[in-house]
Design a protein around this motif. Structure first.
Motif, PDB file in Angstrom:
ATOM      1  N   UNK A 117     -25.422  -6.806  38.640  1.00  0.00           N
ATOM      2  CA  UNK A 117     -25.354  -5.988  37.348  1.00  0.00           C
ATOM      3  C   UNK A 117     -24.700  -7.198  36.423  1.00  0.00           C
ATOM      4  N   UNK A 118     -23.897  -6.671  35.374  1.00  0.00           N
ATOM      5  CA  UNK A 118     -23.344  -7.346  34.543  1.00  0.00           C
ATOM      6  C   UNK A 118     -21.949  -7.213  34.565  1.00  0.00           C
ATOM      7  N   UNK A 119     -21.208  -8.253  34.080  1.00  0.00           N
ATOM      8  CA  UNK A 119     -19.603  -8.213  33.650  1.00  0.00           C
ATOM      9  C   UNK A 119     -19.340  -7.405  32.366  1.00  0.00           C
ATOM     10  N   UNK A 120     -20.116  -7.680  31.556  1.00  0.00           N
ATOM     11  CA  UNK A 120     -19.955  -6.709  30.395  1.00  0.00           C
ATOM     12  C   UNK A 120     -21.544  -6.531  29.434  1.00  0.00           C
ATOM     13  N   UNK A 121     -21.663  -6.202  28.357  1.00  0.00           N
ATOM     14  CA  UNK A 121     -22.867  -5.768  28.010  1.00  0.00           C
ATOM     15  C   UNK A 121     -23.536  -7.271  27.716  1.00  0.00           C
ATOM     16  N   UNK A 122     -24.815  -7.235  28.235  1.00  0.00           N
ATOM     17  CA  UNK A 122     -25.417  -8.566  27.988  1.00  0.00           C
ATOM     18  C   UNK A 122     -25.485  -9.130  26.757  1.00  0.00           C
ATOM     19  N   UNK A 123     -25.880  -8.189  25.713  1.00  0.00           N
ATOM     20  CA  UNK A 123     -25.987  -8.737  24.292  1.00  0.00           C
ATOM     21  C   UNK A 123     -24.577  -9.415  23.924  1.00  0.00           C
ATOM     22  N   UNK A 132     -18.694  11.034  44.284  1.00  0.00           N
ATOM     23  CA  UNK A 132     -17.635  11.196  43.442  1.00  0.00           C
ATOM     24  C   UNK A 132     -17.481   9.915  42.592  1.00  0.00           C
ATOM     25  N   UNK A 133     -17.556   8.728  43.053  1.00  0.00           N
ATOM     26  CA  UNK A 133     -17.293   7.579  42.407  1.00  0.00           C
ATOM     27  C   UNK A 133     -18.358   7.518  41.345  1.00  0.00           C
ATOM     28  N   UNK A 134     -19.658   8.074  41.427  1.00  0.00           N
ATOM     29  CA  UNK A 134     -20.529   7.744  40.346  1.00  0.00           C
ATOM     30  C   UNK A 134     -20.151   8.634  39.278  1.00  0.00           C
ATOM     31  N   UNK A 135     -19.235   9.578  39.374  1.00  0.00           N
ATOM     32  CA  UNK A 135     -19.043  10.607  38.313  1.00  0.00           C
ATOM     33  C   UNK A 135     -17.717   9.985  37.659  1.00  0.00           C
ATOM     34  N   UNK A 136     -17.251   8.873  37.972  1.00  0.00           N
ATOM     35  CA  UNK A 136     -15.965   8.293  37.192  1.00  0.00           C
ATOM     36  C   UNK A 136     -16.331   7.893  35.696  1.00  0.00           C
ATOM     37  N   UNK A 137     -15.216   8.291  34.963  1.00  0.00           N
ATOM     38  CA  UNK A 137     -15.373   7.749  33.498  1.00  0.00           C
ATOM     39  C   UNK A 137     -14.820   6.326  33.279  1.00  0.00           C
ATOM     40  N   UNK A 138     -15.477   5.378  34.179  1.00  0.00           N
ATOM     41  CA  UNK A 138     -14.879   3.935  33.950  1.00  0.00           C
ATOM     42  C   UNK A 138     -15.176   3.459  32.576  1.00  0.00           C
ATOM     43  N   UNK A 139     -14.382   2.379  32.177  1.00  0.00           N
ATOM     44  CA  UNK A 139     -14.434   1.849  30.622  1.00  0.00           C
ATOM     45  C   UNK A 139     -15.577   1.309  30.304  1.00  0.00           C
ATOM     46  N   UNK A 140     -16.156   1.670  29.300  1.00  0.00           N
ATOM     47  CA  UNK A 140     -17.212   1.086  28.600  1.00  0.00           C
ATOM     48  C   UNK A 140     -16.486   0.518  26.984  1.00  0.00           C
ATOM     49  N   UNK A 141     -16.876  -0.816  27.080  1.00  0.00           N
ATOM     50  CA  UNK A 141     -16.780  -1.551  25.637  1.00  0.00           C
ATOM     51  C   UNK A 141     -17.292  -2.814  25.763  1.00  0.00           C
ATOM     52  N   UNK A 142     -18.398  -3.150  24.860  1.00  0.00           N
ATOM     53  CA  UNK A 142     -19.063  -4.294  25.010  1.00  0.00           C
ATOM     54  C   UNK A 142     -18.512  -5.530  25.362  1.00  0.00           C
ATOM     55  N   UNK A 143     -17.421  -5.966  24.880  1.00  0.00           N
ATOM     56  CA  UNK A 143     -17.032  -7.223  25.479  1.00  0.00           C
ATOM     57  C   UNK A 143     -16.275  -7.280  26.725  1.00  0.00           C
ATOM     58  N   UNK A 144     -16.039  -6.201  27.488  1.00  0.00           N
ATOM     59  CA  UNK A 144     -15.297  -6.118  28.592  1.00  0.00           C
ATOM     60  C   UNK A 144     -16.047  -5.533  29.853  1.00  0.00           C
ATOM     61  N   UNK A 145     -17.025  -4.415  29.355  1.00  0.00           N
ATOM     62  CA  UNK A 145     -17.621  -3.754  30.404  1.00  0.00           C
ATOM     63  C   UNK A 145     -18.859  -2.940  29.975  1.00  0.00           C
ATOM     64  N   UNK A 146     -19.882  -2.972  30.582  1.00  0.00           N
ATOM     65  CA  UNK A 146     -21.195  -2.509  30.393  1.00  0.00           C
ATOM     66  C   UNK A 146     -20.998  -0.864  30.188  1.00  0.00           C
ATOM     67  N   UNK A 147     -22.133  -0.343  29.953  1.00  0.00           N
ATOM     68  CA  UNK A 147     -22.189   1.222  29.595  1.00  0.00           C
ATOM     69  C   UNK A 147     -21.976   1.880  30.859  1.00  0.00           C
ATOM     70  N   UNK A 148     -22.717   1.270  31.932  1.00  0.00           N
ATOM     71  CA  UNK A 148     -22.700   1.724  33.308  1.00  0.00           C
ATOM     72  C   UNK A 148     -22.159   0.459  34.140  1.00  0.00           C
TER      73      UNK A 148
END
Length: 459
Positions: free
Chosen positions: A371-377, A427-443
């Motif tokens: 996957x990607x470290x953050x949003x590919x765009x 249970x892990x897939x239900x975590x609300x992990x951080x999403x912000x384009x410069x740091x982490x992708x939506x998933x």
């Protein structure tokens, strides 16, 4: 009640931490730390970066000098003192003052062994050559850097492809030295990574000019002046070099303990209980000389890493000094988490590898995603590979590995407490992990991997 005397044998990480814990548990105790080298507390894990020149002076690795330790932490420090024998039945240590050669016996009430580990050495003749090095201690690192500064080293052969081997390969490349790693096992970092991820590491090494050969060193060829000129391998090759580096892992220093009839565990390290007590009532042990329990499968393992050293030392020091006051501290075990940087590639692992899960009797499967470290765009997004080791019936997370140029190590850190607490991938897939384009992708890559693993769970 008279003040008790407590001897701590060994420095670096565990010894000073145990001494501090003992002083805190009993401020009246006379705590004496013995170390055969000149330093008691330094950053051993920073050694490759000192050799590379990223850290300019060896003194910057020193965390506490003996004098500073005595002033701020309490206790007494005796550097350049080698403990020759431990006699717990008579409460005696035999100690040699390396500065004078004088040998004497001293009486102590309790003993804490923090004697650490030593580099594994291959069964080869000529390892005493001036251009053969190990880098377990700060003194060895200083010698290696001084040698590199003074001699025209064009090519180095590194024996071993574990963490130290790949870190030192990068350090040598930073000094424009060509490097060949000899790793006769399944591949570099095979003690930490599954076969699905190891090619990522070997590709990074090759891209930066490090040759990896699946060969074993069987002999050293020497010049008439005693210097190694080439390494012979089990395939009949002679690899010319001006320097040989030993990086074949470590083994616990148990000679002193074994002579004192302390029990060794199944790993070859010292056997201790959850209070870090050995089989003798007045001897505790901690750090890189002991085995500990792995929480995932309750197996005794040998994991010589600084975090484990500090944690076991705090328990050993407190319990050795407590004199029955309050409850003893307990060491709860480890998940087993580690990471290394390989030319910008972060490589991290926690918990069980797939083969370890099978050996432990788990019906386990693995998923590996990219996957990607953050949003590919957003600029500079980098691939992150995540592997999860999962128990098939319950979906329990048993282990994980993350490899990538950005954010891999800290993602593995996120999984450590989840492995410890027995979380399931559902249970892990239900975590609300951080999403912000410069740091982490939506998933997040961890969520993507958990989603993929959940498809294979069979309740």
């Amino acid at each position: 009640m008279p003040a008790q005397r407590i001897a701590v044998i060994g420095g670096t990480a565990a010894g000073p931490a145990a001494a501090v814990a003992a002083v805190r548990a009993d401020p009246r105790a006379e705590v004496v730390l013995f170390e055969q080298g000149p330093h008691i507390s330094y950053g051993a894990c920073e050694i490759p970066y000192y050799v590379a020149g990223t850290i300019d002076e060896a003194e910057r690795l020193v965390r506490l000098t003996p004098g500073r330790f005595e002033q701020t932490r309490g206790g007494t420090v005796r550097t350049r003192h080698r403990v020759l024998a431990l006699d717990p039945a008579r409460n005696r240590l035999t100690v040699e003052d390396l500065a004078t050669g004088m040998v004497r016996q001293e009486r102590f009430d309790k003993f804490i062994l923090a004697v650490g580990a030593r580099p594994r050495r291959p069964a080869l003749d000529g390892l005493e050559a001036p251009n053969v090095f190990a880098v377990r201690t700060l003194e060895e690192a200083v010698d290696l850097r001084a040698y590199l500064d003074a001699h025209p080293v064009r090519h180095a052969v590194v024996l071993g492809g574990g963490y130290v081997g790949v870190e030192m390969a990068e350090a040598l490349r930073a000094r424009a030295v060509r490097v060949t790693i000899l790793e006769p096992g399944p591949g570099v970092l095979h003690a930490y990574l599954d076969a699905a991820l190891r090619p990522l590491v070997e590709d990074a090494l090759r891209r930066h000019g490090v040759v990896v050969r699946r060969e074993r060193a069987v002999g050293l060829d020497h010049h008439p002046d005693g210097m190694v000129r080439s390494v012979r391998t089990d395939r009949g090759e002679h690899i010319g070099c001006q320097l040989v580096l030993l990086a074949m892992g470590t083994e616990p220093n148990t000679d002193l303990a074994a002579a004192a009839r302390l029990r060794l565990g199944e790993t070859g390290a010292l056997a201790v209980d959850a209070q870090m007590r050995t089989n003798l009532p007045n001897v505790w042990a901690c750090g890189d000389c002991v085995e500990v329990e792995r929480v995932v499968d309750r197996k005794k393992v040998y994991v010589p890493l600084s975090p484990t050293a500090f944690r076991t030392a705090r328990v050993a020091g407190h319990n050795a000094a407590r004199r029955g006051r309050g409850l003893p501290k307990q060491f709860p075990g480890i998940v087993g988490a580690s990471a290394v940087k390989v030319f910008g590639l972060e490589v991290a692992a926690a918990g069980l590898r797939p083969d370890e899960a099978r050996e432990a009797g788990f019906d386990a499967f693995t998923v590996t995603i990219r996957h990607w470290s953050h949003v590919p765009l957003y600029p500079e997004a980098r691939p992150v590979h995540v592997q999860l080791v999962v128990e098939r019936r319950r979906g329990r997370l048993l282990g994980a590995a993350c490899v990538g140029e950005k954010g891999a190590a800290l993602r593995a850190d996120v999984l450590v407490p989840l492995i410890w607490d027995g979380w399931t991938v559902d249970r892990i897939r239900d975590l609300d992990l951080i999403y912000t384009p410069p740091l982490a992708p939506a998933l997040d890559p961890l969520i993507v991997a958990a989603n993929e693993a959940a498809k294979t769970v069979r309740p």
